[in-house]
Design a protein around this motif. Structure first.
Motif: not given
Length: 493
Positions: A4-33
């Motif tokens: 379902e559509p949702c709003t992801y609110v990410i605390f610590g979004a500028t940290g290492n986990l977000s940089r290495i894992k979360l943002m690239p993973a969300l981008y790839r999910l979008d790329a895969a539709g």
């Protein structure tokens, strides 16, 4: 289940986990539709950035991971989902401003809060979110994702749960263990329950012992402050490796539905024989890496790393032996180990079957009669391998070990990062790969006696050279014929 559509609110979004894992993973999910229309990603941060600056930062994160696979058109679509909310999470006005922003019709009222922050901040952040009615589910669901560690020991885990459950129901809590999102880990379930040929052998009558290894060639990097307070037992064994153990040994669940799966995992943890204080030295071992050579480079020892006190007895290597006292596994030893600065980075599950009787071969030249092994490579090599003894060609009765390989991925199939699976499961409301609190609690019960014993024994800790397979801990093994298996290729003993 449908995402379902949702709003992801990410605390610590500028940290290492977000940089290495979360943002690239969300981008790839979008790329895969796979990200539903209307999904938005709201970053929480203290830095005085505007939307344009944040989108440029995310582009840098994604390009660093995607490299040649970066698609400008896909990122343009992805960047339209990105928002930035500046604020200090320790200040009340940060949350009132967030509530006001999220009330805008541009944002889905299904909201997932990802807490990529220190566990010490979980309680205060949830309190402020609750005060601002951000857990109110009148207009949509609310889910909270929290990263390990889930406490520091049994007592702190229970205290953390008590505080969290004051604001959330268990159904709203998604305790993430990224290990469970790895494709090969999920393939363990398919391998066991979709292939009936091994099921009759999967018990104490045929299996001699099982080993689970997670070794790393890297050191502690810049995590000295955190790691010296945690150690290998807390960091890996209590969480990731015990989870692998439950998947390998649990009974078939009635369905793949989340609660059925987690019920069976908890049954395994409940069945593990408690380790008494007197048995700690017989069933657990710890070590600390000294200087050595890794990948032909000299590396320093643990005590020479930044922010590590000279008197530290924190373990960088931990191994333990467990027994599962149920009908299927009674008497079978389970050996688990993890370590930093070891010879090779790999995660494997090695299942050793009993030795065949050698009576039949007593008057032959058979020298290398190895037991059968089932080897499950988790990372970096993802594979399922069954080792069998076969006759060598020729006139003599000589044997060798041959392996049957079932590759997990074809050459033209790309690897999927664990976080992609898990972030998508949150949108679906599928909690099967997330931890229920009783799983966390029983895992702490297993390791707590070891932690308590090691906490008071601060005079000495064994060392091992960086680049080796760890310290000598053969006393863990029940038989002389048992030893650590470090290779996925046939070994002749």
């Amino acid at each position: 289940m449908k995402a379902e559509p949702c709003t992801y609110v990410i605390f610590g979004a500028t940290g290492n986990l977000s940089r290495i894992k979360l943002m690239p993973a969300l981008y790839r999910l979008d790329a895969a539709g796979r990200l539903p229309e209307g999904t938005r990603i709201m970053a929480m941060g203290r830095r005085p950035w505007d939307q344009q600056k944040w989108r440029q930062e995310v582009q840098d994160m994604v390009q660093a991971k995607a490299k040649d696979d970066f698609d400008e058109a896909v990122f343009q679509r992805f960047s339209d989902r990105l928002y930035y909310h500046q604020g200090d999470i320790s200040q009340a006005d940060c949350y009132s401003g967030l509530a006001q922003t999220l009330a805008d019709k541009a944002f889905s009222q299904n909201i997932a809060f990802y807490l990529s922050i220190s566990p010490a901040d979980f309680g205060p952040v949830m309190s402020m979110l609750s005060t601002n009615d951000l857990f109110n589910e009148e207009s949509g669901w609310r889910r909270v994702i929290i990263e390990k560690p889930f406490g520091y020991d049994l007592e702190s885990a229970q205290a953390l749960q008590k505080r969290i459950s004051h604001y959330l129901s268990e159904e709203q809590i998604y305790r993430i263990d990224h290990y469970l999102g790895k494709g090969m880990v999920q393939n363990v379930l398919v391998f066991r329950f979709a292939n009936v040929m091994l099921e009759p052998l999967w018990n104490r009558n045929y299996i001699d012992h099982i080993q689970i290894t997670h070794s790393e060639s890297i050191g502690i990097d810049s995590r000295g402050d955190y790691y010296d307070g945690a150690g290998a037992l807390r960091d890996m064994l209590q969480s990731h490796l015990l989870q692998l153990l439950t998947l390998v040994t649990m009974e078939p669940p009635v369905s793949m539905e989340a609660e059925s799966l987690r019920d069976e995992k908890v049954k395994v943890l409940k069945s593990i024989r408690p380790i008494s204080k007197e048995a700690v030295h017989a069933q657990a071992f710890r070590g600390q890496y000294a200087k050595g050579m890794v990948n032909n480079e000299k590396v320093k020892g643990y005590l020479d790393e930044a922010n590590i006190p000279q008197s530290s007895t924190t373990e960088t290597y931990a191994s333990m032996k467990l027994y599962i006292d149920n009908w299927r596994w009674r008497g079978v030893p389970f050996y688990m180990r993890t370590g930093k600065r070891m010879a090779k980075a790999q995660s494997t599950i090695s299942i050793c079957f009993r030795h065949p009787p050698l009576q039949f071969f007593r008057d032959t030249n058979v020298q290398c009669m190895n037991p059968n092994w089932v080897l499950l490579g988790i990372q970096p090599e993802e594979c399922i391998r069954i080792e069998m003894t076969v006759k060598e060609p020729g006139l003599e009765m000589s044997t060798r070990t041959s392996s049957l390989d079932a590759s997990f991925r074809n050459q033209d199939e790309k690897a999927v990062d664990a976080y992609e699976d898990l972030l998508l499961d949150v949108l679906k409301g599928d909690r099967s790969l997330f931890l229920r609190f009783d799983e966390v609690e029983y895992a702490w019960r297993i390791v707590d006696p070891i932690l308590q014993s090691w906490a008071v024994e601060r005079d000495y800790i064994a060392t091992y050279p960086a680049g080796s397979w760890g310290p000598e801990d053969s006393r863990l093994f029940d038989k002389e014929s048992q030893s650590w298996r470090s290779s996925l290729t046939p070994e002749c003993k």
